[in-house]
Scaffold this motif. Sequence first.
Motif, PDB file in Angstrom:
ATOM      1  N   SER A   1       0.975  -1.598  -0.066  1.00 19.28           N
ATOM      2  CA  SER A   1      -0.036  -0.104  -0.163  1.00 19.28           C
ATOM      3  C   SER A   1       0.964   1.596   0.354  1.00 19.28           C
ATOM      4  O   SER A   1       1.971   0.769   0.907  1.00 19.28           O
TER       5      SER A   1
ATOM      6  N   SER B   1       2.009   1.884  -2.614  1.00 20.94           N
ATOM      7  CA  SER B   1       3.007   2.387  -4.129  1.00 20.94           C
ATOM      8  C   SER B   1       1.884   2.268  -5.001  1.00 20.94           C
ATOM      9  O   SER B   1       0.329   2.599  -5.254  1.00 20.94           O
ATOM     10  N   ASP B   2       1.803   3.100  -6.866  1.00 16.11           N
ATOM     11  CA  ASP B   2       1.353   2.777  -7.848  1.00 16.11           C
ATOM     12  C   ASP B   2       1.975   2.392  -9.053  1.00 16.11           C
ATOM     13  O   ASP B   2       3.387   2.463  -8.925  1.00 16.11           O
ATOM     14  N   THR B   3       1.133   2.201  -9.950  1.00 16.91           N
ATOM     15  CA  THR B   3       1.685   1.086 -10.869  1.00 16.91           C
ATOM     16  C   THR B   3       0.439   1.911 -12.556  1.00 16.91           C
ATOM     17  O   THR B   3      -0.386   2.324 -12.148  1.00 16.91           O
TER      18      THR B   3
ATOM     19  N   HIS C   1      -4.035   4.037 -14.518  1.00 22.46           N
ATOM     20  CA  HIS C   1      -2.950   4.424 -13.096  1.00 22.46           C
ATOM     21  C   HIS C   1      -4.194   3.704 -12.022  1.00 22.46           C
ATOM     22  O   HIS C   1      -4.357   4.468 -11.854  1.00 22.46           O
TER      23      HIS C   1
ATOM     24  N   ARG D   1      -3.167   2.890  -8.296  1.00 20.34           N
ATOM     25  CA  ARG D   1      -2.918   3.747  -6.739  1.00 20.34           C
ATOM     26  C   ARG D   1      -3.544   2.394  -6.035  1.00 20.34           C
ATOM     27  O   ARG D   1      -4.849   2.055  -5.588  1.00 20.34           O
TER      28      ARG D   1
ATOM     29  N   PHE E   1      -8.301   0.149  -3.097  1.00 23.73           N
ATOM     30  CA  PHE E   1      -7.064   0.515  -4.310  1.00 23.73           C
ATOM     31  C   PHE E   1      -8.338   2.068  -5.585  1.00 23.73           C
ATOM     32  O   PHE E   1      -9.238   2.145  -5.532  1.00 23.73           O
ATOM     33  N   GLU E   2      -7.504   2.655  -6.406  1.00 27.70           N
ATOM     34  CA  GLU E   2      -7.780   3.739  -6.716  1.00 27.70           C
ATOM     35  C   GLU E   2      -7.176   3.510  -8.384  1.00 27.70           C
ATOM     36  O   GLU E   2      -6.259   2.805  -8.159  1.00 27.70           O
TER      37      GLU E   2
ATOM     38  N   THR F   1     -12.481   8.483 -12.155  1.00 27.00           N
ATOM     39  CA  THR F   1     -11.075   7.599 -10.769  1.00 27.00           C
ATOM     40  C   THR F   1     -12.231   6.146 -10.293  1.00 27.00           C
ATOM     41  O   THR F   1     -13.607   7.129 -10.161  1.00 27.00           O
TER      42      THR F   1
END
Lengths: 169, 253
Positions: free
Chosen positions: B150, B152-154, B160, B162, B178-179, B188
């Motif tokens: 948690s 981090s994002d990718t 995207h 998150r 998560f988003e 979003t």
Amino acid sequence: MPMTDQAEQQPFRDLLVGSLPKLRRFALSLTGSRQRADDLVQTACMKALAAQGDWRQETRVEAWIFRILRNAWIDEIRHGAVRGPHADLADHEDAATTDGEAAVMSKLTLASVLAALDSLPPEQREVMVLVCVEEFSYAEVASMTGVPIGTVMSRLARARQKFAGLAGI
Amino acid sequence: MEKPTDTELMAYADGELPAPLAAKIAEIARADPDVQRRIERFRAVRAQLAQTLQPLAEEEVPEALRRAVLDMADGQTAADPRVVAFAPRVRPPAWRAWQVGLAASLLLMLGGVAGFLAGARQAGEGARSVAAVGSHVSAEIARHLSSLPSGSDTGIADAHLRLIATVLASDGTPCREFEVDSTGTGRTSTGIACLRDGSWFLDIAVAAQAAEGGFAPASSFATLEAYLLAIGAGEPLDAAAEAQALSAATPAD
């Protein structure tokens, strides 16, 4: 779902509604935005109602609900949700005086105070508001924020010195 | 007594010192204008802050907010789960449903979310890559849910991802918030997926027009909070507990 006795529930409901004005002020001073503040208050009330069985009579009900709101705010920060449109008051009420740190606040307006609060780290902002505005004791704030009383005091002293610098006090 | 520290002077100004110590500080302040000035400074900040914010607590509470809180409090006896009017923003049924009982809450929310997702699917490419509520998430997202900490994002296809937090439901099921920000559509989607029998199921998702900076607006956050409350989720896990909880996940592909 556990049913609460109606006779017990009415006072709690009334306590909650009675504390809405102060909860809104607290939420607004944390978030700097009326829209976010009212959302945060509603979330906190939902959580307080769900957890009302956990409230102990020896704790001031205000301190208990404030802690729930404060925790919901911390969750929101963690969630990133507070980073949207933010300083709606600063934008609309007296935008000319809200240059943040650069401006020396000759006259303290609501918007300039909120902008100054916003420039503090969240952990300083919350103790500042809880003590100076909401008039909780150091011990109550330590219990609400889950840090030792010495930490509350050092955060509060730093926050006040920074605020004094911004406000030209 | 040596020269008092700032913290002591502040505690004195706030009336938080025990009487003997307070008396000593008062004595020092009488003899030392600098100490007196520092005390006054702490008092002045408090007074300014309290005075400026005082009117906020005297404002009338908006009727919509007062009504929403009363309705939540009275929710146990209310038969009609109508949506609380809170114009102009959308108030999901979850506001009223949380007390009606778990099953009813889930049905209401899933119904609402299906509508949201249908809209999202028409509106943008990115939403398609998440999943329909109640089904598996895509293999790509499942892989990230199983492995990324948690915070981090990718990047994923057209979007995207998150990772927000990991919580445990009251039955011990690991769930992740998560988003997904869809590139270009300004949408979003915020979701909660839970790990059951080694697979990630999307339990709830809210699609919203992203606020400035690509973050979901606060009202979608509130919907997820209602859901987490309904499943009895605890506080977000720390990094070690999260890694432990995720070790139950098998590679999704």
